[in-house]
Design an enzyme around this catalytic site. Sequence first.
Site, mmCIF file in Angstrom:
data_model
loop_
_atom_site.group_PDB
_atom_site.id
_atom_site.type_symbol
_atom_site.label_atom_id
_atom_site.label_comp_id
_atom_site.label_asym_id
_atom_site.label_seq_id
_atom_site.Cartn_x
_atom_site.Cartn_y
_atom_site.Cartn_z
ATOM 1 N N ASP A 8 24.617 -9.830 19.627
ATOM 2 C CA ASP A 8 25.137 -10.609 19.969
ATOM 3 C C ASP A 8 26.191 -11.102 20.254
ATOM 4 O O ASP A 8 26.224 -9.425 21.545
ATOM 5 C CB ASP A 8 25.714 -10.795 17.657
ATOM 6 C CG ASP A 8 27.440 -10.262 17.837
ATOM 7 O OD1 ASP A 8 27.903 -9.339 18.587
ATOM 8 O OD2 ASP A 8 28.044 -9.810 17.490
ATOM 9 N N CYS A 65 26.535 -4.928 18.604
ATOM 10 C CA CYS A 65 27.295 -5.553 18.300
ATOM 11 C C CYS A 65 28.876 -4.834 18.536
ATOM 12 O O CYS A 65 28.908 -4.606 19.073
ATOM 13 C CB CYS A 65 27.373 -6.464 16.404
ATOM 14 S SG CYS A 65 27.731 -5.650 15.493
ATOM 15 N N THR A 67 31.251 -3.912 16.714
ATOM 16 C CA THR A 67 31.085 -2.589 15.951
ATOM 17 C C THR A 67 30.084 -1.704 16.144
ATOM 18 O O THR A 67 30.387 -0.951 15.269
ATOM 19 C CB THR A 67 32.182 -2.970 14.314
ATOM 20 O OG1 THR A 67 31.273 -3.817 13.697
ATOM 21 C CG2 THR A 67 32.979 -3.307 14.654
ATOM 22 N N HIS A 98 17.490 14.043 11.653
ATOM 23 C CA HIS A 98 17.165 13.990 10.031
ATOM 24 C C HIS A 98 16.472 12.729 9.362
ATOM 25 O O HIS A 98 16.046 12.470 8.371
ATOM 26 C CB HIS A 98 18.626 14.329 9.673
ATOM 27 C CG HIS A 98 18.959 16.095 10.190
ATOM 28 N ND1 HIS A 98 20.114 16.114 9.234
ATOM 29 C CD2 HIS A 98 18.949 16.468 11.014
ATOM 30 C CE1 HIS A 98 20.312 17.784 9.641
ATOM 31 N NE2 HIS A 98 18.904 17.672 10.515
ATOM 32 N N HIS A 133 13.366 16.594 5.403
ATOM 33 C CA HIS A 133 13.906 15.233 5.348
ATOM 34 C C HIS A 133 12.817 14.792 5.227
ATOM 35 O O HIS A 133 13.292 13.386 5.074
ATOM 36 C CB HIS A 133 14.049 15.088 6.848
ATOM 37 C CG HIS A 133 15.328 16.139 7.671
ATOM 38 N ND1 HIS A 133 16.912 16.359 7.137
ATOM 39 C CD2 HIS A 133 14.934 17.529 8.379
ATOM 40 C CE1 HIS A 133 17.561 17.563 7.308
ATOM 41 N NE2 HIS A 133 16.251 18.144 8.093
HETATM 42 C C1 RB5 Z 1 31.915 -10.780 16.031
HETATM 43 O O1 RB5 Z 1 33.424 -10.992 16.180
HETATM 44 C C2 RB5 Z 1 32.162 -9.155 15.380
HETATM 45 O O2 RB5 Z 1 32.254 -9.766 14.140
HETATM 46 C C3 RB5 Z 1 30.431 -8.533 15.672
HETATM 47 O O3 RB5 Z 1 30.037 -8.687 17.106
HETATM 48 C C4 RB5 Z 1 30.903 -7.491 15.118
HETATM 49 O O4 RB5 Z 1 31.691 -6.854 14.849
HETATM 50 C C5 RB5 Z 1 30.401 -7.654 13.394
HETATM 51 O O5 RB5 Z 1 29.867 -6.627 12.835
#
Ligand code: RB5
Length: 148
Positions: A8, A65, A67, A98, A133
């Site tokens: 994203d 993304c 996180t 694993h 595994h």
């Molecule tokens: C986008 O702002 C953010 O929420 C997305 O990139 C991600 O971190 C979601 O898990």
Amino acid sequence: MKIALGSDHGGLELKELIKDHLEKKGFELKDFGTDSQDSCDYPDFALPVSEAVVKGEFDRGILICGTGIGISIAANKVPGVRCATVSDCFSAKATRQHNDSNILALGGRVVGPGLALEIVDIWIATAFEGGRHQKRIDKIADLEKKYC
Ligand code: RB5
């Protein structure tokens, strides 16, 4: 090895870096987007990458993304996907050995570029250990059969 990439807006910058890195190493890649900094929804990129990997069109996928968490949650809804969010080298190796993870998720706002590329290299190079595994992976597949 053929690798599918997707992100994203929160992962765009890191995706471009990883793409450049893997292209230079000679991997066959397809970038499923996003292509701009405009706000977008990570499931829209998790889905085509996940489907392409599960169908066998690509050996592995890398999703990014902000996180690495949201996009991995979305990817793991696709039966056959074993997506791991990773932010350290030990886990990058262990999730291949694993879990036989077929998609790597990274957080563009979590890991710096140097660490991210090291994680990618380790994750790509590490083989599944099989053995004890495998039966755990089989149990995950059984869960998918039960609920999907
Ligand atoms: C986008 O702002 C953010 O929420 C997305 O990139 C991600 O971190 C979601 O898990």
